[in-house]
Design a protein around this motif. Structure first.
Motif, PDB file in Angstrom:
ATOM      1  N   HIS A  70       0.860  -1.185   0.000  1.00 14.61           N
ATOM      2  CA  HIS A  70       0.000   0.000   0.000  1.00 14.61           C
ATOM      3  C   HIS A  70       0.896   1.235   0.000  1.00 14.61           C
ATOM      4  O   HIS A  70       1.918   1.252   0.687  1.00 14.61           O
ATOM      5  CB  HIS A  70      -0.866  -0.018   1.276  1.00 14.61           C
ATOM      6  CG  HIS A  70      -2.118   0.778   1.181  1.00 14.61           C
ATOM      7  ND1 HIS A  70      -2.165   2.062   0.694  1.00 14.61           N
ATOM      8  CD2 HIS A  70      -3.399   0.476   1.536  1.00 14.61           C
ATOM      9  CE1 HIS A  70      -3.405   2.499   0.755  1.00 14.61           C
ATOM     10  NE2 HIS A  70      -4.187   1.554   1.254  1.00 14.61           N
ATOM     11  N   ASP A  71       0.487   2.274  -0.772  1.00 12.47           N
ATOM     12  CA  ASP A  71       1.308   3.486  -0.878  1.00 12.47           C
ATOM     13  C   ASP A  71       1.161   4.414   0.316  1.00 12.47           C
ATOM     14  O   ASP A  71       1.923   5.352   0.467  1.00 12.47           O
ATOM     15  CB  ASP A  71       0.881   4.293  -2.121  1.00 12.47           C
ATOM     16  CG  ASP A  71       1.347   3.610  -3.392  1.00 12.47           C
ATOM     17  OD1 ASP A  71       2.340   2.855  -3.311  1.00 12.47           O
ATOM     18  OD2 ASP A  71       0.711   3.815  -4.440  1.00 12.47           O
ATOM     19  N   ASN A  72       0.153   4.181   1.137  1.00 11.28           N
ATOM     20  CA  ASN A  72      -0.153   5.128   2.209  1.00 11.28           C
ATOM     21  C   ASN A  72       1.022   5.287   3.196  1.00 11.28           C
ATOM     22  O   ASN A  72       1.579   4.298   3.659  1.00 11.28           O
ATOM     23  CB  ASN A  72      -1.404   4.616   2.941  1.00 11.28           C
ATOM     24  CG  ASN A  72      -1.815   5.550   4.029  1.00 11.28           C
ATOM     25  OD1 ASN A  72      -1.302   5.484   5.129  1.00 11.28           O
ATOM     26  ND2 ASN A  72      -2.725   6.444   3.723  1.00 11.28           N
ATOM     27  N   PRO A  73       1.379   6.552   3.521  1.00  9.19           N
ATOM     28  CA  PRO A  73       2.536   6.765   4.405  1.00  9.19           C
ATOM     29  C   PRO A  73       2.334   6.201   5.812  1.00  9.19           C
ATOM     30  O   PRO A  73       3.285   5.711   6.445  1.00  9.19           O
ATOM     31  CB  PRO A  73       2.677   8.297   4.457  1.00  9.19           C
ATOM     32  CG  PRO A  73       1.394   8.843   3.940  1.00  9.19           C
ATOM     33  CD  PRO A  73       0.799   7.811   3.030  1.00  9.19           C
ATOM     34  N   TRP A  74       1.113   6.250   6.339  1.00 10.54           N
ATOM     35  CA  TRP A  74       0.830   5.685   7.657  1.00 10.54           C
ATOM     36  C   TRP A  74       1.051   4.178   7.636  1.00 10.54           C
ATOM     37  O   TRP A  74       1.692   3.600   8.507  1.00 10.54           O
ATOM     38  CB  TRP A  74      -0.624   6.015   8.045  1.00 10.54           C
ATOM     39  CG  TRP A  74      -1.018   5.523   9.403  1.00 10.54           C
ATOM     40  CD1 TRP A  74      -0.833   6.172  10.591  1.00 10.54           C
ATOM     41  CD2 TRP A  74      -1.663   4.271   9.710  1.00 10.54           C
ATOM     42  NE1 TRP A  74      -1.317   5.391  11.619  1.00 10.54           N
ATOM     43  CE2 TRP A  74      -1.837   4.229  11.117  1.00 10.54           C
ATOM     44  CE3 TRP A  74      -2.110   3.201   8.945  1.00 10.54           C
ATOM     45  CZ2 TRP A  74      -2.431   3.158  11.764  1.00 10.54           C
ATOM     46  CZ3 TRP A  74      -2.704   2.125   9.595  1.00 10.54           C
ATOM     47  CH2 TRP A  74      -2.860   2.113  10.991  1.00 10.54           C
ATOM     48  N   GLU A  88      -7.180   4.377  -2.085  1.00 10.06           N
ATOM     49  CA  GLU A  88      -6.242   5.054  -1.176  1.00 10.06           C
ATOM     50  C   GLU A  88      -6.943   5.693   0.018  1.00 10.06           C
ATOM     51  O   GLU A  88      -6.298   6.298   0.871  1.00 10.06           O
ATOM     52  CB  GLU A  88      -5.400   6.090  -1.953  1.00 10.06           C
ATOM     53  CG  GLU A  88      -6.091   7.410  -2.281  1.00 10.06           C
ATOM     54  CD  GLU A  88      -7.124   7.343  -3.417  1.00 10.06           C
ATOM     55  OE1 GLU A  88      -7.447   6.238  -3.911  1.00 10.06           O
ATOM     56  OE2 GLU A  88      -7.619   8.417  -3.782  1.00 10.06           O
ATOM     57  N   LEU A  89      -8.273   5.539   0.106  1.00 11.65           N
ATOM     58  CA  LEU A  89      -9.016   6.164   1.204  1.00 11.65           C
ATOM     59  C   LEU A  89      -9.447   5.129   2.238  1.00 11.65           C
ATOM     60  O   LEU A  89      -9.730   3.984   1.904  1.00 11.65           O
ATOM     61  CB  LEU A  89     -10.259   6.881   0.649  1.00 11.65           C
ATOM     62  CG  LEU A  89      -9.949   8.030  -0.317  1.00 11.65           C
ATOM     63  CD1 LEU A  89     -11.241   8.574  -0.908  1.00 11.65           C
ATOM     64  CD2 LEU A  89      -9.161   9.142   0.380  1.00 11.65           C
ATOM     65  N   ALA A  90      -9.511   5.571   3.488  1.00 16.10           N
ATOM     66  CA  ALA A  90      -9.843   4.654   4.585  1.00 16.10           C
ATOM     67  C   ALA A  90     -11.283   4.876   5.038  1.00 16.10           C
ATOM     68  O   ALA A  90     -11.781   6.003   5.033  1.00 16.10           O
ATOM     69  CB  ALA A  90      -8.895   4.888   5.746  1.00 16.10           C
ATOM     70  N   VAL A  91     -11.933   3.787   5.449  1.00 19.07           N
ATOM     71  CA  VAL A  91     -13.284   3.933   6.009  1.00 19.07           C
ATOM     72  C   VAL A  91     -13.224   4.212   7.506  1.00 19.07           C
ATOM     73  O   VAL A  91     -14.199   4.696   8.085  1.00 19.07           O
ATOM     74  CB  VAL A  91     -14.182   2.704   5.743  1.00 19.07           C
ATOM     75  CG1 VAL A  91     -14.486   2.577   4.262  1.00 19.07           C
ATOM     76  CG2 VAL A  91     -13.594   1.422   6.283  1.00 19.07           C
ATOM     77  N   ASP A  92     -12.089   3.921   8.164  1.00 18.42           N
ATOM     78  CA  ASP A  92     -12.041   4.101   9.626  1.00 18.42           C
ATOM     79  C   ASP A  92     -10.789   4.827  10.115  1.00 18.42           C
ATOM     80  O   ASP A  92     -10.519   4.826  11.306  1.00 18.42           O
ATOM     81  CB  ASP A  92     -12.149   2.734  10.322  1.00 18.42           C
ATOM     82  CG  ASP A  92     -10.905   1.882  10.124  1.00 18.42           C
ATOM     83  OD1 ASP A  92     -10.214   2.059   9.101  1.00 18.42           O
ATOM     84  OD2 ASP A  92     -10.612   1.047  10.987  1.00 18.42           O
ATOM     85  N   HIS A  93     -10.032   5.446   9.196  1.00 21.33           N
ATOM     86  CA  HIS A  93      -8.839   6.188   9.621  1.00 21.33           C
ATOM     87  C   HIS A  93      -9.104   7.679   9.415  1.00 21.33           C
ATOM     88  O   HIS A  93      -9.245   8.132   8.286  1.00 21.33           O
ATOM     89  CB  HIS A  93      -7.626   5.737   8.807  1.00 21.33           C
ATOM     90  CG  HIS A  93      -6.323   6.186   9.402  1.00 21.33           C
ATOM     91  ND1 HIS A  93      -6.080   7.502   9.747  1.00 21.33           N
ATOM     92  CD2 HIS A  93      -5.204   5.502   9.738  1.00 21.33           C
ATOM     93  CE1 HIS A  93      -4.863   7.599  10.255  1.00 21.33           C
ATOM     94  NE2 HIS A  93      -4.316   6.395  10.271  1.00 21.33           N
ATOM     95  N   PRO A  94      -9.171   8.449  10.514  1.00 19.56           N
ATOM     96  CA  PRO A  94      -9.588   9.842  10.388  1.00 19.56           C
ATOM     97  C   PRO A  94      -8.640  10.714   9.546  1.00 19.56           C
ATOM     98  O   PRO A  94      -9.042  11.764   9.055  1.00 19.56           O
ATOM     99  CB  PRO A  94      -9.627  10.347  11.848  1.00 19.56           C
ATOM    100  CG  PRO A  94      -8.863   9.351  12.646  1.00 19.56           C
ATOM    101  CD  PRO A  94      -8.896   8.049  11.901  1.00 19.56           C
ATOM    102  N   ASP A  95      -7.397  10.266   9.340  1.00 24.59           N
ATOM    103  CA  ASP A  95      -6.461  11.085   8.553  1.00 24.59           C
ATOM    104  C   ASP A  95      -6.602  10.888   7.041  1.00 24.59           C
ATOM    105  O   ASP A  95      -6.081  11.689   6.264  1.00 24.59           O
ATOM    106  CB  ASP A  95      -5.006  10.771   8.941  1.00 24.59           C
ATOM    107  CG  ASP A  95      -4.717  11.186  10.377  1.00 24.59           C
ATOM    108  OD1 ASP A  95      -5.522  11.964  10.937  1.00 24.59           O
ATOM    109  OD2 ASP A  95      -3.703  10.710  10.930  1.00 24.59           O
ATOM    110  N   TYR A  96      -7.261   9.801   6.625  1.00 21.13           N
ATOM    111  CA  TYR A  96      -7.406   9.524   5.183  1.00 21.13           C
ATOM    112  C   TYR A  96      -8.859   9.186   4.893  1.00 21.13           C
ATOM    113  O   TYR A  96      -9.162   8.133   4.337  1.00 21.13           O
ATOM    114  CB  TYR A  96      -6.484   8.356   4.767  1.00 21.13           C
ATOM    115  CG  TYR A  96      -5.069   8.586   5.207  1.00 21.13           C
ATOM    116  CD1 TYR A  96      -4.228   9.417   4.468  1.00 21.13           C
ATOM    117  CD2 TYR A  96      -4.597   8.025   6.400  1.00 21.13           C
ATOM    118  CE1 TYR A  96      -2.944   9.676   4.901  1.00 21.13           C
ATOM    119  CE2 TYR A  96      -3.301   8.280   6.828  1.00 21.13           C
ATOM    120  CZ  TYR A  96      -2.482   9.102   6.083  1.00 21.13           C
ATOM    121  OH  TYR A  96      -1.218   9.354   6.508  1.00 21.13           O
TER     122      TYR A  96
END
Ligand SMILES: [Zn+2]
Ligand SMILES: [Zn+2]
Length: 284
Positions: free
Chosen positions: A67-71, A134-142
């Motif tokens: 996954h490309d996400n930095p987190w 690239e979007l999260a359903v439960d991560h408030p930052d993404y």
């Protein structure tokens, strides 16, 4: 017999782990038998006889490039084989713990997921949809919620839930209605879509979990909600019990509510796993 089949040895996120680190450091680390025994003690105090550790796949170096996400990438610091060895050692020492993992469903990573699971002695593999592209359903930052209307997020989520079930890679679908976590519920008009998804999931033979974690989140409700749990029961989908605890104190948390919900939906048994083989045991 009660079980708790969704547990994490540490909290998520670098900062939260740094804050909590003193707790497992004094036990000799988060993979020590003595730290795992804290989870077992709490389980016993709540009449839970068997637990499964299911750390997130994103914690492991082997999955960093998935996954490309930095987190995601910052989280990938652990060695999967050290994790497996530590839990197998705890089993051999007599602790009633299963080796599990919370695997993200990433549709483009099916080969990597299969080879990650292959040849490792997992008892149970949870399939979770936390990400839609690239979007999260439960991560408030993404948050997917800032970018898309509720129908779009829920519809994409349900498509992925069915695809994950059909992939055959997982034993249990974790927190099946997770997108409600911050309070954005599925529009009522989508009930027919939801029931089609339930029927498709039932055909695969996968289990779903009844998780008390939602009670500790802004939505303050079990995953899945009572109507959805009843729909799964009606369709013949088996269930596990889970707290999704990220610390010993939360093992078996709010189980009176979760067990009552299972009974209310018509369940009389829950699913136990060993070596990824399922067995029904009576719900006490
Ligand atoms: Zn999860
Ligand atoms: Zn989890």
């Amino acid at each position: 017999m009660l079980t708790d089949y969704h547990l994490h040895l540490q909290p998520d996120g670098v900062e939260s782990r740094a804050e909590a680190a003193h707790r497992w450091t004094e036990h000799g680390g988060h993979l020590s038998g003595s730290w795992m025994a804290r989870y077992v003690e709490r389980a016993r105090s709540r009449a839970v006889g068997e637990i499964a550790f299911t750390d997130h796949v994103h914690r492991f170096e082997e999955a960093r490039e998935w996954h490309d996400n930095p987190w995601w990438r910052a989280e990938a610091t652990e060695d999967i084989d050290a994790y497996c060895d530590a839990i197998v050692a705890a089993q051999k020492a007599g602790l009633p713990v299963l080796l599990g993992i919370e695997m993200d469903w990433l549709p483009r990573r099916q080969d990597e997921i299969a080879s990650f699971l292959d040849g490792r002695p997992f008892d149970i593999v949870l399939g979770s949809i936390h990400w839609i592209e690239e979007l999260a359903v439960d991560h408030p930052d993404y948050p997917a919620w800032d970018r898309h209307a509720p129908e779009v997020v829920w519809s994409a989520y349900l498509d992925q839930l069915v695809a994950a079930a059909r992939s055959g890679l997982f034993d249990v679908l974790a927190h099946p209605d997770l997108p409600k976590v911050f309070g954005t519920r599925m529009p009522e008009a989508m009930r027919a879509v939801l029931h089609r998804a339930v029927r498709a999931i039932a055909e695969t033979g996968i289990a779903i979990e009844c998780s008390s974690a939602g009670l500790r989140k802004p939505v303050r409700e079990l995953y899945p909600d009572p109507d959805l749990l009843a729909a799964f029961r009606e369709a013949g989908v088996p269930a596990t019990l889970a707290s999704d605890a990220h610390r010993p104190d939360d093992v078996g948390c709010d189980y009176a509510t979760a067990v009552a919900a299972l009974r209310g939906a018509g369940y009389t048994s829950i699913t136990r796993f060993r070596g990824r083989t399922a067995q029904q045991v009576e719900l006490p």
